[in-house]
Every structure is written in structure tokens, then in C-alpha cells.
Design a protein around this motif. Structure first.
Motif, short mmCIF file in Angstrom:
data_model
loop_
_atom_site.label_atom_id
_atom_site.label_comp_id
_atom_site.label_asym_id
_atom_site.label_seq_id
_atom_site.Cartn_x
_atom_site.Cartn_y
_atom_site.Cartn_z
N VAL A 1 35.14 45.61 42.03
CA VAL A 1 35.00 46.37 40.78
C VAL A 1 33.94 47.45 40.93
O VAL A 1 34.14 48.61 40.56
N SER B 1 40.49 39.84 38.35
CA SER B 1 39.25 40.25 37.71
C SER B 1 38.87 41.67 38.08
O SER B 1 37.75 42.10 37.80
N VAL B 2 39.78 42.41 38.72
CA VAL B 2 39.45 43.74 39.20
C VAL B 2 40.07 44.84 38.34
O VAL B 2 39.38 45.71 37.84
N SER B 3 41.38 44.80 38.14
CA SER B 3 42.08 45.92 37.53
C SER B 3 41.58 46.26 36.13
O SER B 3 41.32 47.43 35.83
N PRO C 1 38.65 45.66 34.33
CA PRO C 1 37.37 46.35 34.18
C PRO C 1 37.34 47.73 34.82
O PRO C 1 36.63 48.62 34.33
N VAL C 2 38.10 47.93 35.89
CA VAL C 2 38.15 49.26 36.50
C VAL C 2 38.82 50.24 35.55
O VAL C 2 38.30 51.34 35.30
#
Length: 308
Positions: A99, A129-131, A133-134
Motif C-alpha cells: 500500500v 488489503s491493498v486495492s 486503500p490505494v
């Protein structure tokens, strides 16, 4: 002219491979370089328990992990160069939390491209858990691409008089309560680059006043409001038609929430463009209900554009 690259985030998955090839096509359309980024974390005991001192304290497991971290972007770049000769491609693998790495990349990218499985509300995008918040905090537009996305999927089945396949429409979801120049310009530019028509979808509803539905009392009320909404949409797009006279614009005012209409329109679209307002939320990243819905359900790649 901006020379900031189109950046593709890769992790070795089929989703990220599709994203890399979509990013390559976008870079060629924009005459920009492509930068492939792989963020990796080392979870081996030797890495997690030995303090970093600048010396090479990596264990055998760390060496293997680094080896694979280097192979992923390098081999992706090789496949992209083979499929898109002449494209300027650079590669970078960065040790760090994905992230944080990708959000830092958005500060120097024209567009960031991510892969997504698109498995619905309980899978795909939000399962990781990445896409999310990015997308919620990126400084540049973020495009989400499904696994299996092909160049042919973005074009009409049969070519026109020239025999060349034309791009399907670019679809823009537009909220007239807060129209945004950045969002509209991105959609018009995308349509112009593709030689595609731009379909602008605006959803509206008759407000309930004091617990009563005005349309139920007077059906003509809804018709009049529909005509007013269509007029406001035309006015909002008029200056952009002047800036992009080559773009054929289709205006569509629809009753009700826009999400379902946008998802339906995405079935015959080369790209779906939606906005994401800047929010500072204490309960985690938020991207808005319409954007959230289309990211999970749209059939076409989805571009999310940050705006005030």
C-alpha cells in the motif's frame, strides 16, 4: 506534455498480468512510457528477526524471496515488450508494504493500473488489503482491470468502413450536484485517445417532500424534473464538447441510483470512468457507494478519478 509514466502494479497473478498489458495499451495510446512496479515484503525469519544494519543478513529463504521478487516484474516486462514493440518499458522492484509503495508511486504516475478478481461484495477487491486503500488515497487516477481482459474486449466486433475495429464507448458516471473538471476531462481525453464515443450517465430521483412522493400526486412533476436534469447535464458538458469536438457525446439521464445503470452500460464499454471524492474518514478508506458497486460488478476496466 506530461511524461509521467503509466504505472502497472504486478504481483505475478493473472489479474496483475492483465493489468500490465492494459497499462501497456494505455501508455501507447497516450504516447507515454510504462513503468512496472512490484512491491514485496520478506516474511522469512531471517528477515523479520534480524535487525537491518546495512549488512547482508539475508537467510536462504530471503534470497529465494528476493529472486522471485526480481523475476516477477522482469518477466512481465519481457512479455509486454514482446506484445507491444516500441513501447518504452522500465521495471522496479521495491522492498516495502505494498500500500505504501503504490501510494508513493501515484505521486509520479499519470495513471496507476491494478488487477482485480471482481468476485463480488465478499471477494475480489475487498478481500485484499491493498486495492481499496490505494484507490481511496491515490493522487492520480487508478484503473482496475479484471483477469482475462483482452484488447479485443474493448472494441466492436466488426470494423467500420476502414475495416479497423473501433473502440466501444467510454462511459462516464457524472453526479451533477458536484461536477468535477478532473473527472470530466479524464473521460473526454480517454474517449478522444480511443476515437470512441463518450456516454455520460447521470442518475437522479424525485425528492420526497414531507413524506409524500410528488410524482404520485402529479406524474407531470417527474417529467418536468427529468427535462430539467437533462438540460443541466447538457449545460455541464457544453464547454467540454468545445474542447473535444472530435468526441461524439451521448447524454443519458436515468431515474434512480446510477450504479445499476453504469454496470449495465459497462457491458458495451471499453472503459468506465467514475469519481472518488477526497474524504478524511476515521473508520478507514471510503470510495463512495457508486464507485464501490461498479468496481465489483462492472464488465469493463474501471477508472477511478480523485476529485474535491
Amino acid at each position: 506534455m506530461s511524461q509521467r509514466p503509466v504505472i502497472a502494479a504486478v504481483d505475478g497473478s493473472m489479474e496483475s498480468q492483465a493489468a500490465a498489458h492494459w497499462a501497456a495499451r494505455e501508455a501507447l495510446l497516450r504516447d507515454l512510457p510504462l513503468h512496472i512496479v512490484h512491491a514485496w515484503q520478506d516474511w522469512s525469519p531471517g528477515f523479520t528477526h534480524v535487525p537491518f544494519t546495512g549488512a547482508d543478513s539475508a537467510s536462504g529463504e530471503t534470497t529465494v524471496t528476493r529472486h522471485w521478487a526480481e523475476r516477477i516484474p522482469r518477466e512481465t516486462a519481457e512479455r509486454v515488450r514482446e506484445s507491444h514493440p516500441g513501447l518504452r518499458v522500465s521495471v522496479e522492484q521495491i522492498l516495502g508494504r505494498p500500500v505504501e509503495v503504490l501510494l508513493a508511486a501515484t505521486n509520479k504516475a499519470e495513471v496507476l493500473v491494478l488487477g482485480s478478481r471482481g468476485l463480488g461484495a465478499l471477494g475480489g477487491l475487498l478481500a485484499g488489503s491493498v486495492s481499496l486503500p490505494v484507490i481511496a488515497h491515490a493522487e492520480c487516477p487508478v484503473v482496475v482491470v479484471r483477469a482475462g481482459e483482452q484488447a479485443e474486449d474493448e472494441k466492436q466486433p466488426q470494423g467500420g468502413p476502414t475495416g479497423r475495429a473501433r473502440y466501444l464507448d467510454v462511459v462516464l458516471g457524472l453526479d451533477l450536484t458536484r461536477p468535477c473538471d478532473e473527472l470530466i476531462e479524464f473521460a473526454f481525453s480517454a474517449a478522444a485517445a480511443r476515437g470512441a464515443a463518450l456516454k455520460v450517465v447521470h442518475g437522479w430521483g424525485v425528492p420526497i417532500v414531507f413524506g409524500h412522493d410528488p410524482e404520485a400526486v402529479d406524474p407531470g412533476h417527474g417529467v418536468a424534473m427529468g427535462l430539467r436534469e437533462a438540460s443541466v447535464l447538457t449545460d455541464a458538458l457544453r464547454p467540454w464538447r468545445g474542447k473535444f469536438p472530435e468526441v461524439d457525446v451521448k447524454e443519458q439521464c436515468v431515474v434512480g441510483g446510477a450504479a445499476d445503470h453504469l454496470v449495465d452500460a459497462s457491458k458495451d464499454a471499453s472503459l468506465l470512468v467514475v469519481g472518488r471524492r477526497v474524504r478524511h474518514s476515521a473508520i478507514g478508506p471510503r470510495i463512495g457507494p457508486v464507485t464501490h458497486a461498479v468496481l465489483h460488478r462492472a464488465a469493463a476496466p474501471v477508472a477511478v478519478v480523485r476529485h474535491p
